[in-house]
Design a protein around this motif. Structure first.
Motif, mmCIF file in Angstrom:
data_model
loop_
_atom_site.group_PDB
_atom_site.id
_atom_site.type_symbol
_atom_site.label_atom_id
_atom_site.label_comp_id
_atom_site.label_asym_id
_atom_site.label_seq_id
_atom_site.Cartn_x
_atom_site.Cartn_y
_atom_site.Cartn_z
ATOM 1 N N ASP A 102 37.245 41.272 21.384
ATOM 2 C CA ASP A 102 37.947 40.449 22.359
ATOM 3 C C ASP A 102 38.950 41.319 23.109
ATOM 4 N N VAL A 103 38.834 41.344 24.414
ATOM 5 C CA VAL A 103 39.701 42.156 25.263
ATOM 6 C C VAL A 103 40.589 41.236 26.095
ATOM 7 N N PRO A 104 41.921 41.368 25.985
ATOM 8 C CA PRO A 104 42.820 40.514 26.758
ATOM 9 C C PRO A 104 42.521 40.571 28.254
ATOM 10 N N ASN A 105 42.543 39.427 28.892
ATOM 11 C CA ASN A 105 42.308 39.282 30.336
ATOM 12 C C ASN A 105 40.892 39.647 30.763
ATOM 13 N N VAL A 106 40.012 39.876 29.808
ATOM 14 C CA VAL A 106 38.614 40.191 30.112
ATOM 15 C C VAL A 106 37.677 39.191 29.434
ATOM 16 N N GLY A 107 37.865 39.003 28.121
ATOM 17 C CA GLY A 107 37.025 38.100 27.356
ATOM 18 C C GLY A 107 36.302 38.826 26.241
ATOM 19 N N SER A 108 35.236 38.236 25.745
ATOM 20 C CA SER A 108 34.426 38.851 24.696
ATOM 21 C C SER A 108 33.586 39.954 25.319
ATOM 22 N N VAL A 109 33.601 41.126 24.696
ATOM 23 C CA VAL A 109 32.863 42.268 25.225
ATOM 24 C C VAL A 109 31.861 42.754 24.181
ATOM 25 N N LEU A 110 30.600 42.884 24.595
ATOM 26 C CA LEU A 110 29.551 43.446 23.750
ATOM 27 C C LEU A 110 29.486 44.944 24.013
ATOM 28 N N TYR A 111 29.605 45.746 22.957
ATOM 29 C CA TYR A 111 29.497 47.202 23.108
ATOM 30 C C TYR A 111 28.296 47.701 22.314
#
Length: 197
Positions: free
Chosen positions: A157-166
């Motif tokens: 979870d990245v603030p101001n971005v949302g859930s991020v798949l890496y």
């Protein structure tokens, strides 16, 4: 950044050898309330889970299977569990990760799939309701454009971005060997409660 000092705390009690039900690699810890569970496994019997002691240094029970596929002789690995809005999402990577020359048959290269459950310990199904222990798994990310064989990732979870798949992938514009392997990421959309990128 100083990583600090490290000391060997011994084995967790999860190990494998030829003939074992599971291959004890690719571990991932998930916290459920005050409990911790470790998901692990690759090929063989695919993904297993075991409850851990609160110290996380030892397991505290028997391992059990939570996901399996007949795809590519059971080619599933790299599980990552993520909690969101009442569901535990079990992301897994399927197919051939690292055979780049010659490439495997189209569609059998690495890609990511997901199942979900209201419990972290089992009952995972895909978007069509197929049991994750019976080859269920909805595709989240597969080869496209210059991205080839994406997989073995997780979610943050990245603030101001949302859930991020890496994940890692091969850049077709850069070649077909390990030197062309890159780190990728995509913001996840959650339409209907299922992840998509």
């Amino acid at each position: 950044m100083d990583p600090g000092s490290w000391s060997d705390q011994g084995a967790t009690g999860v190990s494998s050898k030829a003939g074992s039900a599971y291959n004890a690699i690719d571990s991932n810890i998930v916290k459920v309330g005050s409990d911790f569970y470790m998901n692990f496994g690759s090929f063989w019997g695919d993904i297993y889970q075991v409850k851990m002691q609160s110290s996380l240094l030892k397991n505290s029970g028997s391992s059990y299977q939570i996901a399996w596929t007949s795809f590519g002789n059971g080619a599933m690995e790299g599980s990552f569990m993520y909690y969101r809005s009442g569901y535990y999402y079990l992301f897994t990577s399927w197919g051939n990760c690292c055979q780049l020359v010659p490439r495997p048959a189209a569609g059998t290269e690495y890609h990511m799939r997901v199942c979900r459950s209201t419990s972290a310990t089992g009952g995972f199904v895909d978007k069509s309701g197929v049991d994750c222990k019976k080859s269920g798994g909805t595709i989240v990310l597969a080869s496209h454009d210059y991205v080839y064989a994406p997989g073995h990732g997780g979610v943050i979870d990245v603030p101001n971005v949302g859930s991020v798949l890496y994940y890692h992938y091969v850049n077709n514009n850069q070649g077909t060997n390990q030197a062309a392997t890159y780190f990728g990421w995509n913001v996840i959309g959650w339409s209907g409660g299922w992840p998509s990128v």
